[in-house]
Design a protein around this motif. Structure first.
Motif, PDB file in Angstrom:
ATOM      1  N   PHE A   1      32.177  48.490  25.370  1.00  0.00           N
ATOM      2  CA  PHE A   1      30.740  49.514  25.808  1.00  0.00           C
ATOM      3  C   PHE A   1      29.688  48.008  25.956  1.00  0.00           C
ATOM      4  O   PHE A   1      28.438  48.639  26.914  1.00  0.00           O
ATOM      5  CB  PHE A   1      30.157  49.522  24.161  1.00  0.00           C
ATOM      6  N   HIS A   2      28.776  47.743  24.929  1.00  0.00           N
ATOM      7  CA  HIS A   2      28.139  46.333  25.661  1.00  0.00           C
ATOM      8  C   HIS A   2      28.274  45.846  26.843  1.00  0.00           C
ATOM      9  O   HIS A   2      26.840  45.387  27.110  1.00  0.00           O
ATOM     10  CB  HIS A   2      28.280  44.976  24.686  1.00  0.00           C
ATOM     11  N   LYS A   3      29.693  45.467  27.075  1.00  0.00           N
ATOM     12  CA  LYS A   3      29.425  44.771  28.455  1.00  0.00           C
ATOM     13  C   LYS A   3      29.056  45.266  29.823  1.00  0.00           C
ATOM     14  O   LYS A   3      28.198  45.111  30.587  1.00  0.00           O
ATOM     15  CB  LYS A   3      30.808  43.813  28.660  1.00  0.00           C
ATOM     16  N   VAL A   4      29.163  46.699  29.784  1.00  0.00           N
ATOM     17  CA  VAL A   4      28.804  47.797  30.363  1.00  0.00           C
ATOM     18  C   VAL A   4      27.224  47.783  29.980  1.00  0.00           C
ATOM     19  O   VAL A   4      27.455  47.930  31.648  1.00  0.00           O
ATOM     20  CB  VAL A   4      30.028  48.852  30.065  1.00  0.00           C
ATOM     21  N   MET A   5      27.205  47.945  29.718  1.00  0.00           N
ATOM     22  CA  MET A   5      25.584  48.166  28.999  1.00  0.00           C
ATOM     23  C   MET A   5      24.691  46.917  29.334  1.00  0.00           C
ATOM     24  O   MET A   5      23.721  47.280  29.703  1.00  0.00           O
ATOM     25  CB  MET A   5      25.217  48.666  27.605  1.00  0.00           C
ATOM     26  N   TYR A   6      25.364  46.471  29.047  1.00  0.00           N
ATOM     27  CA  TYR A   6      24.976  44.760  30.275  1.00  0.00           C
ATOM     28  C   TYR A   6      24.455  45.242  31.924  1.00  0.00           C
ATOM     29  O   TYR A   6      23.648  45.221  32.123  1.00  0.00           O
ATOM     30  CB  TYR A   6      25.443  43.214  29.313  1.00  0.00           C
ATOM     31  N   GLN A   7      25.815  45.076  32.533  1.00  0.00           N
ATOM     32  CA  GLN A   7      25.561  45.291  33.485  1.00  0.00           C
ATOM     33  C   GLN A   7      25.357  46.590  34.018  1.00  0.00           C
ATOM     34  O   GLN A   7      24.856  46.270  34.773  1.00  0.00           O
ATOM     35  CB  GLN A   7      27.535  45.271  33.864  1.00  0.00           C
ATOM     36  N   LEU A   8      25.226  48.057  33.431  1.00  0.00           N
ATOM     37  CA  LEU A   8      24.626  48.894  34.025  1.00  0.00           C
ATOM     38  C   LEU A   8      22.473  47.819  34.405  1.00  0.00           C
ATOM     39  O   LEU A   8      22.783  49.116  35.090  1.00  0.00           O
ATOM     40  CB  LEU A   8      24.453  50.202  33.415  1.00  0.00           C
ATOM     41  N   LEU A   9      21.946  47.891  33.365  1.00  0.00           N
ATOM     42  CA  LEU A   9      21.317  47.298  33.352  1.00  0.00           C
ATOM     43  C   LEU A   9      20.842  46.304  33.726  1.00  0.00           C
ATOM     44  O   LEU A   9      19.419  46.680  34.685  1.00  0.00           O
ATOM     45  CB  LEU A   9      20.533  47.480  31.455  1.00  0.00           C
ATOM     46  N   HIS A  10      21.041  45.988  34.222  1.00  0.00           N
ATOM     47  CA  HIS A  10      21.033  44.848  35.027  1.00  0.00           C
ATOM     48  C   HIS A  10      21.211  44.938  36.287  1.00  0.00           C
ATOM     49  O   HIS A  10      20.090  44.335  37.698  1.00  0.00           O
ATOM     50  CB  HIS A  10      22.140  43.227  34.886  1.00  0.00           C
TER      51      HIS A  10
ATOM     52  N   GLY B   1      35.452  42.796  31.246  1.00  0.00           N
ATOM     53  CA  GLY B   1      34.510  41.973  31.771  1.00  0.00           C
ATOM     54  C   GLY B   1      34.702  42.239  33.572  1.00  0.00           C
ATOM     55  O   GLY B   1      33.430  42.666  33.888  1.00  0.00           O
ATOM     56  N   ILE B   2      35.739  41.583  33.761  1.00  0.00           N
ATOM     57  CA  ILE B   2      35.761  42.317  35.431  1.00  0.00           C
ATOM     58  C   ILE B   2      35.083  43.960  35.376  1.00  0.00           C
ATOM     59  O   ILE B   2      34.849  43.990  36.242  1.00  0.00           O
ATOM     60  CB  ILE B   2      37.110  42.057  36.226  1.00  0.00           C
ATOM     61  N   ILE B   3      35.948  45.089  34.155  1.00  0.00           N
ATOM     62  CA  ILE B   3      35.544  46.538  34.356  1.00  0.00           C
ATOM     63  C   ILE B   3      34.082  46.273  34.300  1.00  0.00           C
ATOM     64  O   ILE B   3      33.228  46.869  35.582  1.00  0.00           O
ATOM     65  CB  ILE B   3      35.927  46.901  32.728  1.00  0.00           C
ATOM     66  N   ALA B   4      33.515  46.037  33.400  1.00  0.00           N
ATOM     67  CA  ALA B   4      32.391  46.048  33.407  1.00  0.00           C
ATOM     68  C   ALA B   4      30.993  45.523  34.795  1.00  0.00           C
ATOM     69  O   ALA B   4      30.057  45.823  35.064  1.00  0.00           O
ATOM     70  CB  ALA B   4      31.898  45.008  31.761  1.00  0.00           C
ATOM     71  N   ASP B   5      31.872  43.899  35.080  1.00  0.00           N
ATOM     72  CA  ASP B   5      30.942  43.706  36.330  1.00  0.00           C
ATOM     73  C   ASP B   5      31.296  44.066  37.741  1.00  0.00           C
ATOM     74  O   ASP B   5      30.156  44.992  38.202  1.00  0.00           O
ATOM     75  CB  ASP B   5      31.642  42.420  36.541  1.00  0.00           C
ATOM     76  N   THR B   6      32.265  45.201  37.856  1.00  0.00           N
ATOM     77  CA  THR B   6      32.673  46.031  38.404  1.00  0.00           C
ATOM     78  C   THR B   6      31.717  47.118  38.353  1.00  0.00           C
ATOM     79  O   THR B   6      31.406  47.950  39.703  1.00  0.00           O
ATOM     80  CB  THR B   6      34.284  46.402  39.112  1.00  0.00           C
ATOM     81  N   ILE B   7      31.654  47.773  37.601  1.00  0.00           N
ATOM     82  CA  ILE B   7      30.777  49.231  37.193  1.00  0.00           C
ATOM     83  C   ILE B   7      29.456  48.978  37.675  1.00  0.00           C
ATOM     84  O   ILE B   7      29.003  49.783  38.729  1.00  0.00           O
ATOM     85  CB  ILE B   7      30.803  49.897  35.876  1.00  0.00           C
ATOM     86  N   GLY B   8      28.582  47.336  36.839  1.00  0.00           N
ATOM     87  CA  GLY B   8      27.470  47.381  37.369  1.00  0.00           C
ATOM     88  C   GLY B   8      27.597  47.242  39.535  1.00  0.00           C
ATOM     89  O   GLY B   8      26.002  47.365  39.516  1.00  0.00           O
ATOM     90  N   MET B   9      28.022  46.755  39.220  1.00  0.00           N
ATOM     91  CA  MET B   9      28.154  46.276  41.123  1.00  0.00           C
ATOM     92  C   MET B   9      28.025  47.039  42.088  1.00  0.00           C
ATOM     93  O   MET B   9      27.290  47.414  42.581  1.00  0.00           O
ATOM     94  CB  MET B   9      28.795  45.387  41.922  1.00  0.00           C
ATOM     95  N   THR B  10      28.652  48.148  41.082  1.00  0.00           N
ATOM     96  CA  THR B  10      29.099  50.056  41.906  1.00  0.00           C
ATOM     97  C   THR B  10      27.478  50.439  41.960  1.00  0.00           C
ATOM     98  O   THR B  10      26.754  51.321  43.214  1.00  0.00           O
ATOM     99  CB  THR B  10      30.040  51.276  41.148  1.00  0.00           C
ATOM    100  N   LEU B  11      26.526  50.356  40.921  1.00  0.00           N
ATOM    101  CA  LEU B  11      25.881  50.982  40.475  1.00  0.00           C
ATOM    102  C   LEU B  11      24.704  50.256  41.434  1.00  0.00           C
ATOM    103  O   LEU B  11      23.366  50.518  42.207  1.00  0.00           O
ATOM    104  CB  LEU B  11      25.312  50.893  39.193  1.00  0.00           C
ATOM    105  N   TYR B  12      25.240  48.761  41.196  1.00  0.00           N
ATOM    106  CA  TYR B  12      24.115  48.090  42.372  1.00  0.00           C
ATOM    107  C   TYR B  12      23.379  48.425  43.562  1.00  0.00           C
ATOM    108  O   TYR B  12      23.283  48.295  44.458  1.00  0.00           O
ATOM    109  CB  TYR B  12      23.617  46.427  42.440  1.00  0.00           C
ATOM    110  N   LYS B  13      24.973  48.968  44.077  1.00  0.00           N
ATOM    111  CA  LYS B  13      25.005  48.585  45.555  1.00  0.00           C
ATOM    112  C   LYS B  13      24.451  49.872  45.559  1.00  0.00           C
ATOM    113  O   LYS B  13      23.773  50.439  46.852  1.00  0.00           O
ATOM    114  CB  LYS B  13      26.439  48.712  46.266  1.00  0.00           C
ATOM    115  N   LYS B  14      24.074  50.833  44.991  1.00  0.00           N
ATOM    116  CA  LYS B  14      24.095  52.445  45.005  1.00  0.00           C
ATOM    117  C   LYS B  14      22.669  52.230  45.229  1.00  0.00           C
ATOM    118  O   LYS B  14      22.420  52.994  46.195  1.00  0.00           O
ATOM    119  CB  LYS B  14      24.797  53.513  43.846  1.00  0.00           C
TER     120      LYS B  14
END
Length: 314
Positions: free
Chosen positions: A272-281, A192-205
């Protein structure tokens, strides 16, 4: 200890209290084994030993001695499983027992069984100071039995290594260094925290690019984010054969057999699913704009689903 160049030892920024395998003076060999499997792929302790000695300054101008091959291979074997020091009665944790390495049961050769990295081993390897070439090889080898890393490799092929490091690898390393990922716990508890952090990195970028009004088609960073968006595979209500469809898409023939045998089953899809969810959001929230219930990637049905459908027609 055998005299070795730095590029065979692979330093890291990990402190000794980050994992049990780092607590002893022998941790250098643990890092070395994980690094070797990362860049060599499935390999035996003999393969590891030959690679290390060939890189050693000692053998730059003379042939490798059999006694050194035997001695170093013995050292590597001793790091794979828990070992008790008879003099101190202290137990040194083994990489297999600690869940970093998996023994390949059906590929025993004369030099002994081959070994590959588990998801936990791959996450640890994110913190080793590989060269760019070694990092690509690490991602490619890890993709053999881990969905998340297969996605990274596919993304790397269409973007750049710098982009993969920025959005995926560096955030994971940062989490481990800050002890937000517990390497001594069940690794799936960290997804969960891995996916959240990857998503946040993309969001900030993406947010930063938008604020700078640099989000234009001719901008390289823009192109890479758009490429990533097109590779996201997500559906809020996935169909019955969703997981098998993704595996079919990524793995063919013998590669599929290896994945089925040495992946981590449902845990692969969980990460995989958690990362995909966070990337899309992250992509859509950076605007902000409405978040679709599925990504634009058109995932073909699995082979099993198609066969089942054809049988019903007969």
């Amino acid at each position: 200890m055998q005299s070795l160049p730095d590029d065979v030892i692979w330093s890291s920024n990990y402190s000794r209290d980050m994992a049990r395998i780092l607590t002893s003076s022998r941790s250098i060999r643990s890092r070395q084994i994980i690094g070797l499997i990362s860049i060599l792929g499935p390999c035996t302790t003999r393969n590891m030993t030959e690679y290390v000695l060939e890189k050693s300054n000692i053998y730059e101008y003379k042939p490798i001695q059999k006694k050194d091959l035997k001695n170093m291979q013995s050292v590597f074997k001793g790091r794979l499983k828990d070992r008790i020091d008879n003099s101190s009665n202290k137990t040194y944790p083994g990489l297999i027992n600690e869940g970093y390495i998996v023994e390949i049961q059906n590929e025993k050769v004369k030099q002994g069984p081959k070994h590959t990295l588990s998801l936990k081993g791959c996450l640890f390897a994110c913190g080793l100071n590989f060269s760019n070439k070694e990092t690509v090889q690490f991602i490619k080898n890890s993709a053999m039995n881990h969905l998340f890393f297969h996605f990274l490799y596919k993304t790397y092929e269409k973007t750049s290594l710098g982009f993969i490091k920025e959005i995926f690898l560096n955030p994971i390393l940062d989490l481990i260094k800050r002890k937000r990922i517990d390497l001594d716990d069940d690794i799936y508890l960290n997804f969960g925290i891995i996916a959240d952090t990857i998503g946040m990195t993309l969001y900030k970028k993406r947010s930063s690019l938008l604020k700078k009004q640099a989000y234009m088609s001719e901008n390289r960073e823009f192109e890479q984010i758009e490429t990533l968006r097109k590779l996201i595979i997500y559906d809020y209500n996935p169909r019955e054969d969703w997981y098998q469809s993704i595996v079919d898409l990524y793995y063919k023939g013998n590669a599929r057999d290896f994945y089925e045998e040495y992946s981590e089953g449902n845990f692969e899809m969980s990460l995989f699913h958690k990362v995909m969810y966070q990337l899309l959001h992250a992509y859509h929230e950076a605007v902000p704009e409405p978040i679709p219930i599925r990504s634009g990637f058109r995932l073909p049905h699995s082979t099993a689903w198609k066969e089942k459908k054809n049988m019903k027609r007969k």
